[in-house]
Design an enzyme around this catalytic site. Sequence first.
Site, PDB file in Angstrom:
ATOM      1  N   SER A   1       0.360  -1.304  -9.041  1.00 39.71           N
ATOM      2  CA  SER A   1      -1.309  -2.442  -9.470  1.00 39.71           C
ATOM      3  C   SER A   1      -1.675  -1.300 -10.946  1.00 39.71           C
ATOM      4  O   SER A   1      -1.872  -0.805 -11.305  1.00 39.71           O
ATOM      5  CB  SER A   1      -2.520  -2.262  -7.779  1.00 39.71           C
ATOM      6  OG  SER A   1      -4.137  -2.264  -8.417  1.00 39.71           O
TER       7      SER A   1
ATOM      8  N   TYR B   1      -6.817   5.171  -3.949  1.00 44.50           N
ATOM      9  CA  TYR B   1      -5.317   3.597  -4.176  1.00 44.50           C
ATOM     10  C   TYR B   1      -4.962   4.125  -5.523  1.00 44.50           C
ATOM     11  O   TYR B   1      -3.211   3.893  -5.899  1.00 44.50           O
ATOM     12  CB  TYR B   1      -6.774   3.115  -4.300  1.00 44.50           C
ATOM     13  CG  TYR B   1      -5.696   1.549  -4.545  1.00 44.50           C
ATOM     14  CD1 TYR B   1      -5.032   1.129  -3.336  1.00 44.50           C
ATOM     15  CD2 TYR B   1      -5.514   0.706  -5.342  1.00 44.50           C
ATOM     16  CE1 TYR B   1      -4.472  -0.434  -3.730  1.00 44.50           C
ATOM     17  CE2 TYR B   1      -5.314  -0.528  -5.924  1.00 44.50           C
ATOM     18  CZ  TYR B   1      -4.134  -0.876  -4.780  1.00 44.50           C
ATOM     19  OH  TYR B   1      -3.271  -1.843  -4.838  1.00 44.50           O
TER      20      TYR B   1
HETATM   21  P1  NDP Z   1      -2.830  -7.802   2.117  1.00 43.27           P
HETATM   22  O1  NDP Z   1      -3.957  -7.303   3.281  1.00 43.27           O
HETATM   23  O2  NDP Z   1      -3.770  -9.265   2.169  1.00 43.27           O
HETATM   24  O3  NDP Z   1      -1.336  -7.563   3.000  1.00 43.27           O
HETATM   25  C1  NDP Z   1      -1.115  -6.204   3.295  1.00 43.27           C
HETATM   26  C2  NDP Z   1      -0.142  -6.481   4.659  1.00 43.27           C
HETATM   27  O4  NDP Z   1       0.077  -5.215   4.206  1.00 43.27           O
HETATM   28  C3  NDP Z   1      -1.013  -6.610   5.211  1.00 43.27           C
HETATM   29  O5  NDP Z   1       0.040  -6.977   6.491  1.00 43.27           O
HETATM   30  C4  NDP Z   1      -1.263  -5.174   6.243  1.00 43.27           C
HETATM   31  O6  NDP Z   1      -1.442  -5.198   7.790  1.00 43.27           O
HETATM   32  C5  NDP Z   1      -0.182  -4.690   6.229  1.00 43.27           C
HETATM   33  N1  NDP Z   1       0.375  -3.398   5.958  1.00 43.27           N
HETATM   34  C6  NDP Z   1      -1.203  -2.550   6.551  1.00 43.27           C
HETATM   35  N2  NDP Z   1      -0.796  -1.151   6.394  1.00 43.27           N
HETATM   36  C7  NDP Z   1       0.938  -1.331   6.672  1.00 43.27           C
HETATM   37  C8  NDP Z   1       2.004  -0.301   7.529  1.00 43.27           C
HETATM   38  N3  NDP Z   1       2.000   1.050   7.256  1.00 43.27           N
HETATM   39  N4  NDP Z   1       2.697  -0.876   7.522  1.00 43.27           N
HETATM   40  C9  NDP Z   1       3.262  -2.269   7.623  1.00 43.27           C
HETATM   41  N5  NDP Z   1       2.736  -2.725   6.814  1.00 43.27           N
HETATM   42  C10 NDP Z   1       1.520  -2.038   6.944  1.00 43.27           C
HETATM   43  O7  NDP Z   1      -3.190  -7.512   1.352  1.00 43.27           O
HETATM   44  P2  NDP Z   1      -2.757  -7.696  -0.697  1.00 43.27           P
HETATM   45  O8  NDP Z   1      -1.462  -9.264  -0.207  1.00 43.27           O
HETATM   46  O9  NDP Z   1      -3.628  -7.895  -1.116  1.00 43.27           O
HETATM   47  O10 NDP Z   1      -1.742  -6.758  -0.536  1.00 43.27           O
HETATM   48  C11 NDP Z   1      -0.157  -6.761  -0.667  1.00 43.27           C
HETATM   49  C12 NDP Z   1       0.161  -5.331  -2.062  1.00 43.27           C
HETATM   50  O11 NDP Z   1      -0.597  -6.139  -2.973  1.00 43.27           O
HETATM   51  C13 NDP Z   1      -0.567  -3.898  -1.827  1.00 43.27           C
HETATM   52  O12 NDP Z   1       0.321  -2.884  -1.608  1.00 43.27           O
HETATM   53  C14 NDP Z   1      -1.800  -4.417  -2.349  1.00 43.27           C
HETATM   54  O13 NDP Z   1      -2.134  -2.547  -2.758  1.00 43.27           O
HETATM   55  C15 NDP Z   1      -0.712  -4.678  -3.498  1.00 43.27           C
HETATM   56  N6  NDP Z   1      -1.922  -5.707  -4.799  1.00 43.27           N
HETATM   57  C16 NDP Z   1      -3.216  -5.842  -4.540  1.00 43.27           C
HETATM   58  C17 NDP Z   1      -3.292  -6.623  -5.395  1.00 43.27           C
HETATM   59  C18 NDP Z   1      -4.883  -7.993  -5.148  1.00 43.27           C
HETATM   60  O14 NDP Z   1      -5.719  -8.037  -5.736  1.00 43.27           O
HETATM   61  N7  NDP Z   1      -5.000  -8.423  -3.653  1.00 43.27           N
HETATM   62  C19 NDP Z   1      -4.015  -6.084  -6.587  1.00 43.27           C
HETATM   63  C20 NDP Z   1      -2.641  -5.003  -6.701  1.00 43.27           C
HETATM   64  C21 NDP Z   1      -1.651  -4.555  -5.982  1.00 43.27           C
HETATM   65  P3  NDP Z   1      -3.036  -5.435   8.316  1.00 43.27           P
HETATM   66  O15 NDP Z   1      -3.272  -6.853   7.928  1.00 43.27           O
HETATM   67  O16 NDP Z   1      -2.002  -5.815  10.303  1.00 43.27           O
HETATM   68  O17 NDP Z   1      -3.561  -4.176   8.507  1.00 43.27           O
END
Ligand code: NDP
Length: 249
Positions: A140, A155
């Site tokens: 990120s 984070y």
């Molecule tokens: P989302 O919340 O849409 O997607 C994250 C997914 O990860 C969810 O489906 C969640 O499941 C799943 N998850 C959580 N914990 C676990 C686990 N222990 N094992 C497996 N899966 C898990 O978020 P984003 O698409 O926004 O984020 C995707 C990545 O991008 C993340 O790493 C985030 O930190 C990173 N990111 C996002 C940014 C943004 O602005 N959106 C900016 C920078 C980085 P559930 O919904 O059931 O919790």
Amino acid sequence: MLLSNKVCVITGAASQRGIGRATARLFALHGGRAIILDLDGGQAAEAAAELGEAHRGIACDVTDKAACVNAAARVVEEFGRIDVLVNNAGITQPLKFMDIEPKNYEAVTDVSLRGTLYMSQAVVPHMRAQKSGSIVCISSVSAQRGGGIFGGPHYSAAKAGVLGLAKAMARELGPDNVRVNSVTPGLIQTDITGGKLTPELRADILKGIPLNRLGDAEDVARSCLFLASELSSYVTGATLDVNGGMLIH
Ligand code: NDP
């Protein structure tokens, strides 16, 4: 078709508007087999079914090493190989430094950092054996500038840890033709912000983004495609900024 018949595992990819789901969709469009891992096996299976018969959904909590190893084994059993891993699963919490409790630290670092370690350890023996593979780690902008917008310091630390881990993996796995790179997204419109993006905050944030728009999950997915495919055949240990210019350094 940039990923014809490539077997691509994407963690945290069931979330409807998420980066992982968009990446799975794009990989499938490019001929890849998308293996969607997520906490909820039913949602993962539904997400995979939406892409077509060639794809699979598997329940996998990336903080559980045995679950990661089992998921990788299932993929290899059915498809014979693993070509690509996208370490995408992540959670965030908007906490101030002094408010971070041990449970907060553990929850946030466990999914991003421990999860990246465990899932990579699960696929690497297979990639090493086939002498090829590409691992993409979703970090990120928060790691680079000490806070994105919604994530707390824990984070930032977890995502900075991902960058260091990915670079060290790239160094160690290069001789086996396994490439490891990171993507550092800026503010991407997914559900991770938990509805906290008010119109005022949005307008304020836009002032600091030269491209004058927030990112979409597809913007990040396209960068993942580049790093996963042979388009990036001589790229390893790199960090690719996908932030609309929010951080230029
Ligand atoms: P989302 O919340 O849409 O997607 C994250 C997914 O990860 C969810 O489906 C969640 O499941 C799943 N998850 C959580 N914990 C676990 C686990 N222990 N094992 C497996 N899966 C898990 O978020 P984003 O698409 O926004 O984020 C995707 C990545 O991008 C993340 O790493 C985030 O930190 C990173 N990111 C996002 C940014 C943004 O602005 N959106 C900016 C920078 C980085 P559930 O919904 O059931 O919790």
